[in-house]
Design an enzyme around this catalytic site. Structure first.
Site, short mmCIF file in Angstrom:
data_model
loop_
_atom_site.label_atom_id
_atom_site.label_comp_id
_atom_site.label_asym_id
_atom_site.label_seq_id
_atom_site.Cartn_x
_atom_site.Cartn_y
_atom_site.Cartn_z
N ASP A 56 0.85 -1.19 0.00
CA ASP A 56 0.00 0.00 0.00
C ASP A 56 0.89 1.24 0.00
O ASP A 56 1.93 1.26 0.66
CB ASP A 56 -0.86 0.06 1.27
CG ASP A 56 -1.93 -1.02 1.33
OD1 ASP A 56 -1.93 -1.89 0.45
OD2 ASP A 56 -2.74 -0.98 2.27
N SER A 94 8.44 4.81 4.88
CA SER A 94 9.48 4.01 4.25
C SER A 94 9.22 3.90 2.75
O SER A 94 8.18 4.34 2.27
CB SER A 94 9.51 2.61 4.89
OG SER A 94 9.49 2.69 6.29
N HIS A 149 5.23 -7.15 -0.11
CA HIS A 149 4.94 -8.49 -0.60
C HIS A 149 5.62 -8.77 -1.94
O HIS A 149 6.12 -7.87 -2.60
CB HIS A 149 3.42 -8.65 -0.75
CG HIS A 149 2.68 -8.52 0.54
ND1 HIS A 149 2.10 -9.58 1.18
CD2 HIS A 149 2.42 -7.43 1.33
CE1 HIS A 149 1.53 -9.17 2.30
NE2 HIS A 149 1.70 -7.87 2.41
#
Length: 300
Positions: free
Chosen positions: A113, A256, A169
């Site tokens: 996301d 990040s 992911h």
């Protein structure tokens, strides 16, 4: 004020920034910049704050954060009462049904996301950080031989702000090599900071690995730490097969960035994302949604 593009609504929205006032002051005032260089960007500062956020006492920050930034906690595996600390909340896992993963093997999906920039036909010595600021892939990963593979390829830059889900992911099934770690500073990765610190991604702590994907070639994953990111945690097992959408790792507290590099002629980024990037706007994406397609599909 940070404006980004909402792909679903086809409209521009304003990002809610955690610590916006102090962030603006730090990166725009002479005193703030001196404090940044002397203290804030140092490992000790982020480590100490990270230590506090791992403690039970930090749990009191969870509810105010959820309410202030309107975070949908119903998608998390744990309830609010079950979080043991603020960091436990911050790197929370989501319910399997919380994100819809595009199952078409030829669809390039987002690894997390966040807000996304994308670039094609990249120049390894002039990668775009923000308008006017560039950096080199060789400097970023400190491995010229690996860097050369991605000349004229594509890259996507996914920025995770503190209010986002903070696990990242795999974009495809395949096998990932071990992680290379590079020590560095802890500048913010917020656009405010990217406009002030040259070669910021090359200055910050970062980790990289080569993912041998089944459908998109050898993908270079680079995870970049930032202010108050105490740790980049890799949860995958090197050299073991992973599934599309499987977890690679997570960040502890702080904004990040994950940067992916693709070899030439492997992927075609969705046109709306490329258009917004050229206009200077990031596109809001969720883990598992399509952001591009396998390049060979376009030539058939």
């Amino acid at each position: 004020m940070i404006k980004y593009y909402n792909r679903k609504n086809k409209s521009y929205e304003i990002e809610q920034v955690a610590g916006e006032k102090i962030l603006g002051w730090t990166y725009s005032s002479p005193v703030g910049m001196k404090l940044l260089e002397a203290v804030i960007k140092k490992r000790m500062c982020s480590s100490l704050y990270g230590w506090y956020l791992d403690r039970k006492v930090s749990k009191k920050k969870v509810n105010p954060f959820i309410h202030k930034f309107n975070i949908d906690i119903s998608s998390a595996e744990k309830s609010v009462m079950d979080f043991s600390s603020f960091n436990d909340f911050f790197y929370r896992k989501l319910k399997p049904s919380a994100r819809q993963i595009d199952t078409n093997n030829h669809s390039l999906i987002s690894c997390g996301d966040g807000k996304l920039f994308a670039h094609e036909n990249i120049d390894l010595d002039s990668l775009v950080q923000v308008k006017g600021f560039t950096y080199s892939l060789r400097e970023l990963i400190k491995d010229q031989q690996v860097a050369e593979k991605y000349s004229n390829g594509s890259c996507i830059i996914l920025r995770l702000c503190p209010t986002d889900y903070h696990r990242f992911h795999f974009i495809d099934s395949g096998i990932c090599e071990g992680t290379q770690k590079i020590k560095g500073a802890y500048y913010s990765v917020n656009p405010v900071a990217l406009q002030k610190v040259q070669k910021l991604f090359c200055e910050n702590k970062r980790e990289w690995s080569i993912f041998h994907s089944d459908h998109f070639g050898d993908v270079l994953y680079v995870e970049v730490g930032a202010t108050f990111v105490g740790s980049i945690i890799q949860t995958y097992t090197p050299q073991k097969r992973v599934n599309r959408g499987g977890e690679k790792g997570y960040f502890k507290f702080g904004g990040s960035t994950v940067i992916l590099f693709f070899e030439p002629d492997k992927v075609q980024i969705d046109e709306d994302i490329l258009k917004q990037t050229k206009l200077g706007y990031e596109s809001c994406v969720l883990m598992g949604e399509q952001i591009g397609v396998k390049e060979s599909l376009l030539s058939n």
